[in-house]
Design a protein around this motif. Structure first.
Motif, PDB file in Angstrom:
ATOM      1  N   VAL A  72       0.868  -1.159   0.000  1.00 11.83           N
ATOM      2  CA  VAL A  72       0.000   0.000   0.000  1.00 11.83           C
ATOM      3  C   VAL A  72       0.916   1.224   0.000  1.00 11.83           C
ATOM      4  CG1 VAL A  72      -1.802   1.264   1.228  1.00 11.83           C
ATOM      5  CG2 VAL A  72      -1.732  -1.245   1.338  1.00 11.83           C
ATOM      6  N   ALA A  73       0.797   2.066  -1.023  1.00 10.07           N
ATOM      7  CA  ALA A  73       1.544   3.320  -1.051  1.00 10.07           C
ATOM      8  C   ALA A  73       0.754   4.347  -0.253  1.00 10.07           C
ATOM      9  CB  ALA A  73       1.743   3.794  -2.489  1.00 10.07           C
ATOM     10  N   VAL A  74       1.451   5.014   0.695  1.00 14.54           N
ATOM     11  CA  VAL A  74       0.781   5.969   1.583  1.00 14.54           C
ATOM     12  C   VAL A  74       1.406   7.346   1.390  1.00 14.54           C
ATOM     13  CG1 VAL A  74       0.119   6.487   3.964  1.00 14.54           C
ATOM     14  CG2 VAL A  74       0.444   4.097   3.242  1.00 14.54           C
ATOM     15  N   TRP A  75       0.574   8.306   0.998  1.00 11.47           N
ATOM     16  CA  TRP A  75       1.038   9.686   0.859  1.00 11.47           C
ATOM     17  C   TRP A  75       0.882  10.412   2.195  1.00 11.47           C
ATOM     18  CZ3 TRP A  75       0.094   6.989  -3.399  1.00 11.47           C
ATOM     19  CH2 TRP A  75       0.796   7.310  -4.546  1.00 11.47           C
ATOM     20  N   PRO A  76       1.747  11.362   2.496  1.00  5.51           N
ATOM     21  CA  PRO A  76       1.608  12.142   3.739  1.00  5.51           C
ATOM     22  C   PRO A  76       0.286  12.911   3.767  1.00  5.51           C
ATOM     23  CG  PRO A  76       3.689  12.635   2.632  1.00  5.51           C
ATOM     24  CD  PRO A  76       2.882  11.799   1.694  1.00  5.51           C
ATOM     25  N   LYS A  77      -0.162  13.242   4.972  1.00  6.89           N
ATOM     26  CA  LYS A  77      -1.449  13.919   5.130  1.00  6.89           C
ATOM     27  C   LYS A  77      -1.423  15.315   4.522  1.00  6.89           C
ATOM     28  CE  LYS A  77      -4.991  13.232   8.562  1.00  6.89           C
ATOM     29  NZ  LYS A  77      -5.208  12.677   9.892  1.00  6.89           N
ATOM     30  N   GLU A  78      -0.304  16.014   4.700  1.00  2.00           N
ATOM     31  CA  GLU A  78      -0.218  17.356   4.117  1.00  2.00           C
ATOM     32  C   GLU A  78       0.195  17.239   2.648  1.00  2.00           C
ATOM     33  OE1 GLU A  78       3.977  16.395   4.786  1.00  2.00           O
ATOM     34  OE2 GLU A  78       2.141  16.029   5.901  1.00  2.00           O
ATOM     35  N   GLY A  79      -0.059  18.266   1.889  1.00  2.00           N
ATOM     36  CA  GLY A  79       0.349  18.247   0.488  1.00  2.00           C
ATOM     37  C   GLY A  79      -0.790  17.833  -0.425  1.00  2.00           C
ATOM     38  N   VAL A  80      -0.506  17.854  -1.714  1.00  2.00           N
ATOM     39  CA  VAL A  80      -1.516  17.581  -2.735  1.00  2.00           C
ATOM     40  C   VAL A  80      -1.258  16.201  -3.323  1.00  2.00           C
ATOM     41  CG1 VAL A  80      -2.483  18.347  -4.936  1.00  2.00           C
ATOM     42  CG2 VAL A  80      -1.672  20.031  -3.256  1.00  2.00           C
ATOM     43  N   LEU A  81      -2.312  15.414  -3.433  1.00  2.00           N
ATOM     44  CA  LEU A  81      -2.180  14.084  -4.031  1.00  2.00           C
ATOM     45  C   LEU A  81      -2.015  14.218  -5.540  1.00  2.00           C
ATOM     46  CD1 LEU A  81      -4.960  12.171  -2.095  1.00  2.00           C
ATOM     47  CD2 LEU A  81      -2.511  11.813  -1.911  1.00  2.00           C
ATOM     48  N   PRO A  82      -1.091  13.464  -6.122  1.00  2.00           N
ATOM     49  CA  PRO A  82      -0.934  13.511  -7.574  1.00  2.00           C
ATOM     50  C   PRO A  82      -2.088  12.805  -8.272  1.00  2.00           C
ATOM     51  CG  PRO A  82       0.491  11.834  -6.667  1.00  2.00           C
ATOM     52  CD  PRO A  82      -0.148  12.538  -5.489  1.00  2.00           C
ATOM     53  N   ASP A  83      -2.349  13.177  -9.512  1.00  2.00           N
ATOM     54  CA  ASP A  83      -3.337  12.492 -10.334  1.00  2.00           C
ATOM     55  C   ASP A  83      -2.644  11.303 -10.987  1.00  2.00           C
ATOM     56  OD1 ASP A  83      -5.265  11.585 -12.000  1.00  2.00           O
ATOM     57  OD2 ASP A  83      -5.253  13.320 -13.330  1.00  2.00           O
ATOM     58  N   LEU A  84      -2.950  10.106 -10.482  1.00  2.00           N
ATOM     59  CA  LEU A  84      -2.302   8.903 -10.995  1.00  2.00           C
ATOM     60  C   LEU A  84      -3.256   8.090 -11.862  1.00  2.00           C
ATOM     61  CD1 LEU A  84      -0.308   7.738  -7.844  1.00  2.00           C
ATOM     62  CD2 LEU A  84       0.501   9.091  -9.779  1.00  2.00           C
ATOM     63  N   ALA A  85      -4.238   8.765 -12.445  1.00  2.00           N
ATOM     64  CA  ALA A  85      -5.224   8.045 -13.246  1.00  2.00           C
ATOM     65  C   ALA A  85      -4.616   7.500 -14.529  1.00  2.00           C
ATOM     66  CB  ALA A  85      -6.395   8.965 -13.572  1.00  2.00           C
ATOM     67  N   GLY A  86      -3.580   8.146 -15.020  1.00  2.00           N
ATOM     68  CA  GLY A  86      -2.984   7.706 -16.281  1.00  2.00           C
ATOM     69  C   GLY A  86      -1.891   6.683 -16.056  1.00  2.00           C
ATOM     70  N   ASP A  87      -0.906   6.678 -16.893  1.00  2.00           N
ATOM     71  CA  ASP A  87       0.204   5.735 -16.827  1.00  2.00           C
ATOM     72  C   ASP A  87       1.146   6.138 -15.700  1.00  2.00           C
ATOM     73  OD1 ASP A  87       2.269   4.000 -17.210  1.00  2.00           O
ATOM     74  OD2 ASP A  87       2.746   4.663 -19.246  1.00  2.00           O
ATOM     75  N   ALA A  88       1.267   5.269 -14.698  1.00  2.00           N
ATOM     76  CA  ALA A  88       2.103   5.595 -13.537  1.00  2.00           C
ATOM     77  C   ALA A  88       3.559   5.801 -13.945  1.00  2.00           C
ATOM     78  CB  ALA A  88       1.999   4.502 -12.489  1.00  2.00           C
ATOM     79  N   ALA A  89       3.997   5.089 -14.969  1.00  2.00           N
ATOM     80  CA  ALA A  89       5.388   5.208 -15.399  1.00  2.00           C
ATOM     81  C   ALA A  89       5.684   6.602 -15.953  1.00  2.00           C
ATOM     82  CB  ALA A  89       5.707   4.149 -16.443  1.00  2.00           C
ATOM     83  N   ALA A  90       4.648   7.305 -16.352  1.00  2.00           N
ATOM     84  CA  ALA A  90       4.843   8.642 -16.903  1.00  2.00           C
ATOM     85  C   ALA A  90       4.856   9.705 -15.802  1.00  2.00           C
ATOM     86  CB  ALA A  90       3.747   8.961 -17.915  1.00  2.00           C
ATOM     87  N   GLY A  91       4.695   9.292 -14.567  1.00  2.00           N
ATOM     88  CA  GLY A  91       4.665  10.235 -13.463  1.00  2.00           C
ATOM     89  C   GLY A  91       6.018  10.876 -13.237  1.00  2.00           C
ATOM     90  N   VAL A  92       6.010  11.945 -12.471  1.00  2.00           N
ATOM     91  CA  VAL A  92       7.256  12.631 -12.145  1.00  2.00           C
ATOM     92  C   VAL A  92       7.657  12.244 -10.726  1.00  2.00           C
ATOM     93  CG1 VAL A  92       6.858  14.538 -13.717  1.00  2.00           C
ATOM     94  CG2 VAL A  92       5.953  14.655 -11.397  1.00  2.00           C
ATOM     95  N   PRO A  93       8.965  12.282 -10.393  1.00  2.00           N
ATOM     96  CA  PRO A  93       9.404  11.866  -9.050  1.00  2.00           C
ATOM     97  C   PRO A  93       8.720  12.650  -7.929  1.00  2.00           C
ATOM     98  CG  PRO A  93      11.282  12.082 -10.513  1.00  2.00           C
ATOM     99  CD  PRO A  93      10.082  12.587 -11.278  1.00  2.00           C
ATOM    100  N   GLU A  94       8.342  13.887  -8.183  1.00  2.00           N
ATOM    101  CA  GLU A  94       7.690  14.681  -7.143  1.00  2.00           C
ATOM    102  C   GLU A  94       6.365  14.055  -6.716  1.00  2.00           C
ATOM    103  OE1 GLU A  94       8.742  16.290 -10.151  1.00  2.00           O
ATOM    104  OE2 GLU A  94      10.681  16.492  -9.168  1.00  2.00           O
ATOM    105  N   ASP A  95       5.764  13.273  -7.595  1.00  2.00           N
ATOM    106  CA  ASP A  95       4.508  12.605  -7.241  1.00  2.00           C
ATOM    107  C   ASP A  95       4.681  11.684  -6.041  1.00  2.00           C
ATOM    108  OD1 ASP A  95       3.198  13.821  -9.315  1.00  2.00           O
ATOM    109  OD2 ASP A  95       3.142  12.058 -10.603  1.00  2.00           O
TER     110      ASP A  95
END
Ligand SMILES: [Zn+2]
Length: 126
Positions: free
Chosen positions: A36-59
């Motif tokens: 389970v990938a867990v993002w911190p409570k603060e901050g903005v969640l990335p839009d991972l609806a598309g191809d995860a491999a195309a994401g940026v490291p900041e995501d």
């Protein structure tokens, strides 16, 4: 994508908790790791609806990998689904410091030492 190997993350945990599959392409004999990938409570969640491999490291800023486990309180026998980080591989550095850890049983108020209940998130089961 090997969807059948993914962890099913109950929706009630919220959008910060998403299925993740850790692969080791340089180690073909190592099995994939379903987490389970867990993002911190603060901050903005990335839009991972598309191809995860195309994401940026900041995501993945602040993300930790955890396991979905079932625990029963040693004091009151309340049952929980828990997002636990103890068994996860610390692949993402010191990100755990950005997360709040729930410690102790919310049902009986007992501390972790007595109840053995804790994790990044808890959801009590009926
Ligand atoms: Zn309890």
């Amino acid at each position: 994508m090997a969807v059948e190997k993914m962890v099913g993350v109950p929706v009630r945990f919220g959008a910060r908790f998403r299925p993740a599959l850790l692969r080791f392409p340089q180690r073909p004999t190592w099995p994939d790791g379903a987490y389970v990938a867990v993002w911190p409570k603060e901050g903005v969640l990335p839009d991972l609806a598309g191809d995860a491999a195309a994401g940026v490291p900041e995501d993945l800023a602040g993300v930790v990998l955890a396991d979905l486990m079932h625990h029963t309180c040693f004091v009151c026998a309340a049952r929980f689904e828990a997002i636990c980080f103890e068994a996860a591989i610390p692949v993402l550095g010191r990100n755990l410091a950005r997360h709040r850890v729930v410690s102790g049983c919310p049902a009986c108020g007992g501390d972790f030492g007595r109840t053995r209940i804790g994790g990044l998130a808890l959801s009590q089961l009926p």
